[in-house]
Scaffold this active site. Structure first.
Site, short mmCIF file in Angstrom:
data_model
loop_
_atom_site.label_atom_id
_atom_site.label_comp_id
_atom_site.label_asym_id
_atom_site.label_seq_id
_atom_site.Cartn_x
_atom_site.Cartn_y
_atom_site.Cartn_z
N TYR A 283 4.86 -9.29 8.80
CA TYR A 283 3.57 -9.96 8.95
C TYR A 283 3.10 -10.35 7.56
O TYR A 283 3.10 -9.51 6.65
CB TYR A 283 2.57 -9.00 9.61
CG TYR A 283 1.16 -9.52 9.75
CD1 TYR A 283 0.83 -10.46 10.74
CD2 TYR A 283 0.14 -9.06 8.93
CE1 TYR A 283 -0.47 -10.92 10.89
CE2 TYR A 283 -1.17 -9.51 9.08
CZ TYR A 283 -1.46 -10.44 10.06
OH TYR A 283 -2.75 -10.88 10.22
N ASP B 119 6.81 -10.11 -0.44
CA ASP B 119 5.43 -9.82 -0.03
C ASP B 119 5.19 -8.33 -0.29
O ASP B 119 5.59 -7.47 0.49
CB ASP B 119 5.26 -10.16 1.46
CG ASP B 119 3.86 -9.80 1.97
OD1 ASP B 119 3.12 -9.09 1.26
OD2 ASP B 119 3.52 -10.23 3.09
N LYS C 167 -4.66 -5.82 -1.35
CA LYS C 167 -5.10 -4.45 -1.10
C LYS C 167 -5.36 -3.66 -2.38
O LYS C 167 -6.46 -3.68 -2.90
CB LYS C 167 -4.09 -3.73 -0.21
CG LYS C 167 -3.70 -4.60 1.00
CD LYS C 167 -3.51 -3.80 2.24
CE LYS C 167 -2.88 -4.62 3.35
NZ LYS C 167 -3.61 -4.66 4.57
N1 HOZ Z 1 -2.88 -6.47 7.88
C1 HOZ Z 1 -3.13 -5.09 8.15
C2 HOZ Z 1 -1.89 -4.32 8.12
N2 HOZ Z 1 -0.98 -4.67 9.10
C3 HOZ Z 1 -3.82 -4.88 9.42
C4 HOZ Z 1 -5.23 -5.02 9.23
C5 HOZ Z 1 -5.80 -5.95 10.20
O1 HOZ Z 1 -5.08 -6.81 10.73
O2 HOZ Z 1 -6.99 -5.81 10.40
#
Ligand code: HOZ
Length: 436
Positions: A152, A247, A275
């Site tokens: 993702y 990433d 992050k």
């Molecule tokens: N992107 C975050 C980790 N997979 C998830 C947080 C979210 O989608 O709120």
């Protein structure tokens, strides 16, 4: 539950707040995974967070094992970070103009990620990845992008193909609202399979701009790269004139100070970060080879912009966080490794003793308990986990005062604020959960 009385207090306030939230937000949330849909039950509403703990509005305390999805590597409300934000806020909260803290943070990022010769700050990992592939396409003059199933990279249209995180959690292949034309140049391949990458290049000669990969998958749950896999991607990208984009939104500053690229000895063309570099405030970054980055406006023809990019509060929080990580590197990463190993392996051992099939995947301070007896090496094997068993475990752990990411397809994270006491609480909770 680790409340003052060690008794789980039922959600009353949380439910009230959830109903109110539903009056304003679809599903009552501002990001789908917060809705607890795949694990059932109701999400507690957070009142405050401190160190290794989250406190809900009903008086319950939880050992936090998702750390705001990664950034809280020093624990919540870490005093130097809070002080840095307070100080920066006194000078103004947004300028939309250049200021000195941007280069201060950039210097720290570059010290840890030498492959990042030039960078640009953005406000989220989504922006970082979206911008990085635009840049890769602009630099190479090619359209196709290789990504991997279960990875993702944020919710940009062209990357929502066989994606992980909330997309995998909700069991959907992509997203409505994304025109087929938008994803026609996205090739989603199985992770840890170099033959598939070679075949894609053979099928699209001279047309693939980049390989975009989570070097350690976090968004299908934690999946480490097979030995030689990342080096193989590097080699193929170079041979084919494509860019390799790592990433490192999750792995950056987490699996080591220099991220997965340091841990595995891989030099990417571009890196995306997020992050942790904002110390919990909204920051992302993308960066890499100077000649690639200099294709960006205002120097080059690839456009990318953002009013809040380089926001002074976010820069200040990032500087405080990275300064601590750099100054205490060996101590920080040794502690993270030891604590996370005890939690990840300790619970897996309890599962074995209880006759529950669990595979624990871990790299440094990120891990996942997959409810399967099989090794998990890609999205297909992750998806064979028993999600219902995970959901039951999740609910029992929540009731026992341990907040896990509410999905089988997300990584759990540990911070430096987690110590012996928290390890014991997690093991005790898991013992009860498997017995239940
Ligand atoms: N992107 C975050 C980790 N997979 C998830 C947080 C979210 O989608 O709120």
């Amino acid at each position: 539950m680790q409340s003052e009385t060690n008794q789980f207090k039922p959600f009353a306030e949380s439910l009230k707040l959830q109903r109110r939230a539903e009056e304003f937000f679809p599903g009552g949330v501002n990001s789908p995974v917060r809705g607890f849909r795949s694990v059932g039950g109701h999400p507690p509403f957070v009142e405050r967070a401190e160190g290794a703990y989250l406190f809900d509005v009903d008086g319950n305390r939880y050992v936090d094992l998702f750390g705001s999805w990664g950034p809280m590597i020093l624990g919540h409300a870490y005093a130097p970070v809070v002080m840095a934000i307070r100080k920066a806020a006194g000078f103004g909260t947004s300028f939309g103009a250049s200021h000195a803290l941007e280069a201060d943070l950039a210097e720290l990022v570059q010290r840890c990620f030498p492959s990042v010769q030039r960078m640009r700050f953005v406000s989220s990992g989504t922006e970082a990845c979206m911008s990085a592939i635009r840049l890769a396409r602009g630099f190479t003059g090619r359209n196709f992008v290789i990504k991997f199933e279960g990875c993702y990279h944020g919710h940009a249209d062209s990357l929502l193909v066989k994606a992980g995180s909330g997309v995998a959690t909700l069991g959907i292949p992509g997203s409505a609202g994304v025109p087929a034309e938008t994803v026609q140049h996205t090739l989603a391949l199985p992770y840890n399979d170099l033959a598939a990458v070679k075949a894609a290049f053979a099928a699209h000669p001279g047309q693939i701009a980049c390989i975009l990969v989570e070097p350690v998958v976090g968004n299908a749950g934690t999946i480490p790269p097979a030995p030689g896999y990342l080096a193989g991607l590097r080699r193929i990208a170079t041979e084919q004139g494509a860019l390799l984009i790592l990433d490192e939104v999750m792995t950056g500053f987490r699996v080591s100070l220099g991220g997965a690229q340091q841990l595995y000895g891989i030099t990417p063309d571009l890196t995306t970060l997020g992050k942790i570099i904002g110390g919990g405030l909204p920051v992302g970054a993308f960066g890499g080879r100077r000649e690639v980055m200099e294709q960006l406006a205002p120097l080059g023809p690839v456009y990318q912009a953002g009013t809040l990019s380089g926001n002074p509060l976010a820069m200040a929080a990032g500087i405080a966080t990275l300064t601590h990580l750099i100054a205490n590197e060996s101590e920080v990463y040794a502690k993270l490794e030891a604590t996370t190993r005890r939690i990840a392996e300790g619970v897996a051992q309890l599962a074995r003793e209880a006759g529950v099939a669990v595979t624990a995947n871990r790299v440094g301070a990120m891990f996942t308990w997959f409810f399967t007896g099989e090794p998990v090496t890609d999205y297909a094997s992750a998806a064979r986990s028993d999600s219902a068993a995970f959901a039951r475990f999740h609910g029992r752990m929540m009731q026992a005062g341990v907040w896990l990411p509410p999905s089988q397809f997300e990584a759990a994270f540990v911070s430096t604020a987690h110590g012996e006491a928290e390890v014991d609480l997690v093991l005790e909770a898991a013992r009860g959960a498997f017995a239940g």
